[in-house]
Structure formats: structure tokens, C-alpha cells
Design a protein around this motif. Sequence first.
Motif, PDB file in Angstrom:
ATOM      1  N   GLU A  21      93.517 -44.367  20.142  1.00 51.59           N
ATOM      2  CA  GLU A  21      94.018 -43.199  19.413  1.00 51.59           C
ATOM      3  C   GLU A  21      93.512 -41.916  20.065  1.00 51.59           C
ATOM      4  OE1 GLU A  21      92.957 -40.800  15.357  1.00 51.59           O
ATOM      5  OE2 GLU A  21      92.802 -42.984  15.290  1.00 51.59           O
ATOM      6  N   PHE A  22      92.223 -41.896  20.433  1.00 53.66           N
ATOM      7  CA  PHE A  22      91.657 -40.691  21.037  1.00 53.66           C
ATOM      8  C   PHE A  22      92.272 -40.446  22.412  1.00 53.66           C
ATOM      9  CE2 PHE A  22      88.444 -38.216  23.328  1.00 53.66           C
ATOM     10  CZ  PHE A  22      88.215 -37.206  22.415  1.00 53.66           C
ATOM     11  N   ALA A  23      92.496 -41.511  23.175  1.00 56.24           N
ATOM     12  CA  ALA A  23      93.107 -41.359  24.501  1.00 56.24           C
ATOM     13  C   ALA A  23      94.479 -40.717  24.379  1.00 56.24           C
ATOM     14  CB  ALA A  23      93.207 -42.721  25.189  1.00 56.24           C
ATOM     15  N   ALA A  24      95.277 -41.170  23.395  1.00 55.50           N
ATOM     16  CA  ALA A  24      96.602 -40.581  23.185  1.00 55.50           C
ATOM     17  C   ALA A  24      96.486 -39.119  22.787  1.00 55.50           C
ATOM     18  CB  ALA A  24      97.357 -41.367  22.114  1.00 55.50           C
ATOM     19  N   ARG A  25      95.478 -38.805  22.006  1.00 53.10           N
ATOM     20  CA  ARG A  25      95.298 -37.446  21.518  1.00 53.10           C
ATOM     21  C   ARG A  25      95.029 -36.470  22.660  1.00 53.10           C
ATOM     22  NH1 ARG A  25      91.135 -36.604  16.641  1.00 53.10           N
ATOM     23  NH2 ARG A  25      92.451 -38.300  15.873  1.00 53.10           N
ATOM     24  N   ILE A  26      94.311 -36.920  23.689  1.00 56.11           N
ATOM     25  CA  ILE A  26      93.972 -36.005  24.786  1.00 56.11           C
ATOM     26  C   ILE A  26      94.857 -36.225  26.013  1.00 56.11           C
ATOM     27  CG2 ILE A  26      91.585 -35.817  23.993  1.00 56.11           C
ATOM     28  CD1 ILE A  26      90.761 -37.619  26.346  1.00 56.11           C
ATOM     29  N   GLY A  27      95.862 -37.102  25.888  1.00 51.22           N
ATOM     30  CA  GLY A  27      96.781 -37.321  27.001  1.00 51.22           C
ATOM     31  C   GLY A  27      96.174 -38.063  28.173  1.00 51.22           C
TER      32      GLY A  27
END
Length: 290
Positions: A21-27
Motif C-alpha cells: 500500500e505504501f509503495a503504491a502511495r509513493i509511486g
Amino acid sequence: MDETAQRVRRVIDTVADTQREFAARIGLEPTKLSKSLQGNRRFTAGELSAVAAAGGVSVDWLMHGRGTGPAPAPERRPADPVDAEGNGDDRRRTEFLQAAWKLISEQGYHSVRIADIARACGTSSGAVHYYFPTKQDVLNAALLHCVTCAFERQSVELKAVDSAYGRLVKLIDMQLPADMVRDEWLVWLQFWAETALRPELRAIHNGFYARWRETVVRIVLRGQRQGQFRADADAEQLALVLTALTDGLAIQVLTGSPDVTAERMRGVLLDFIERELLARKGGSHDGSDH
């Protein structure tokens, strides 16, 4: 694990449920994040800026332990509803983000107040502050939430279409500024404006934009394999032009240009594909979407 990776992990634990989820949030690709957290890869300066913006910390704290770090986790309030799987907090946080991005689309980024978000969710400002210490925290998170949800929805719907031409037409239709997508475009426009003024958001913005272009690149390459698109087409260049054309037309639709409607935007984009991408001979495509 080096100290920077440890501090990034602290940020993730504070603001996200999972690393993915965090990876998606920061691209950032999840595998790259995982390797960096394990010490097998160094975070780039841009990635650290994105982590800092998402976590409300300073890059100096991430790198050296100085400056602004994560806010202390608030004590859990007994009144928070939690289901058998412990998902009450996550649902409440998402509810606030959904309300916030909708308000941003209606009122503008800087006009939305914590009290507005609380009122839309039928709760108090204190309840919103429990999840987001500052107004900036909730507004930034709402921008990211809106864009992430749009990408996830597009991914699901595109995978259901086998034909590359059909996928590209579907993608165009999903980008037309109408109904809910219009609200998402209004948020995206404000994300652009904030990014232009706040360098700390640029790594996140650029990550999302790279993902948008990469979606087009993959469809073009798929169409070339299927024989629908010209074999000599430069996928990267076409993706750059098509995304820029899409964005420019959407801005004109959203700002009420008298000669540019959503339907005309669709026609211009389909005409571009027809001229620049479709195989002239020997290829085929399902023209039912045209």
C-alpha cells in the motif's frame, strides 16, 4: 538494515497497513521498496522525498535522524468501532479520505477545512485529527488516495479486455471528464498545482505520471504483438504524446472551453490512434468501440 531503512520502516508502520500500500502511495515498485528496506538497494533522493511527503517527516530525519520525525502514535480511543478482524480504524481512515478528496474537488484544495471533513462524515474534528494530526496531512493523503484508487480501478477494468485496441479505447473512455471521473480530474489538476509549488511532492507526482505513461506503453506493445498496431511505432514516444494530448484536452473540458466537450475529446484521441498507431494493412482490431 541501515538506519535510513529502519526510519523508512517506521514511517510505513505509522501511515500504511502494508508495504505494498505504501509503495503504491509513493509511486514506487513494491519489489524496489522491499529491497531497500532489506538493505539490498539504496533509496534514491527522489524516493526519500516521496517517503518524507507521505509520512510527514523531513528528509534530514530519514537520512540522519535529525529534524521532523513521525508523530507519536495516539492512544487508541475506546469508542473506535473495530470489527472481528480489527479493521475499524482502516475503514474510518478511508472514510475521511474519501470525504476529503470529494470536498477538494468541490471547494478547492486550500478551502477544505478539517471541520468540513468531519461534518461530511457525521463526526467531530477531533476524530479526524486522531488519524491526521494536521490539515496538510489529511489533504495530502486524500490526493494520493484519489489517484491510487483511480489507477486501481483502471487496472481491473483494463485487464478484462483482451484486445489491445479495445484496451486503449477503454482507457480513453475512462479518462473522459464526466461524472466521478470529472471529480478525480479536478483533484488531479490541484495535485499538479501543489506539485509545481511544493518540490517535496514531485517524486510522488512523477511516480504516478510514470505509471500513467507506462500503462499506455504496455498497451501499445501488446497491440504490436497482436498485430493491431504498427510494428515500427515507438511505444514510449506514443505514450508521451497520447498522455499529454489527453491531459491537455481534459483541461479544456474542465475549464469550459466552448469548442471542447468530453465527446470531442474522445473523438480527437481516437483519431490520433487511428492515424498514428493502427496497422494499415494485415492488422485488425475490434472496431465496435469506435
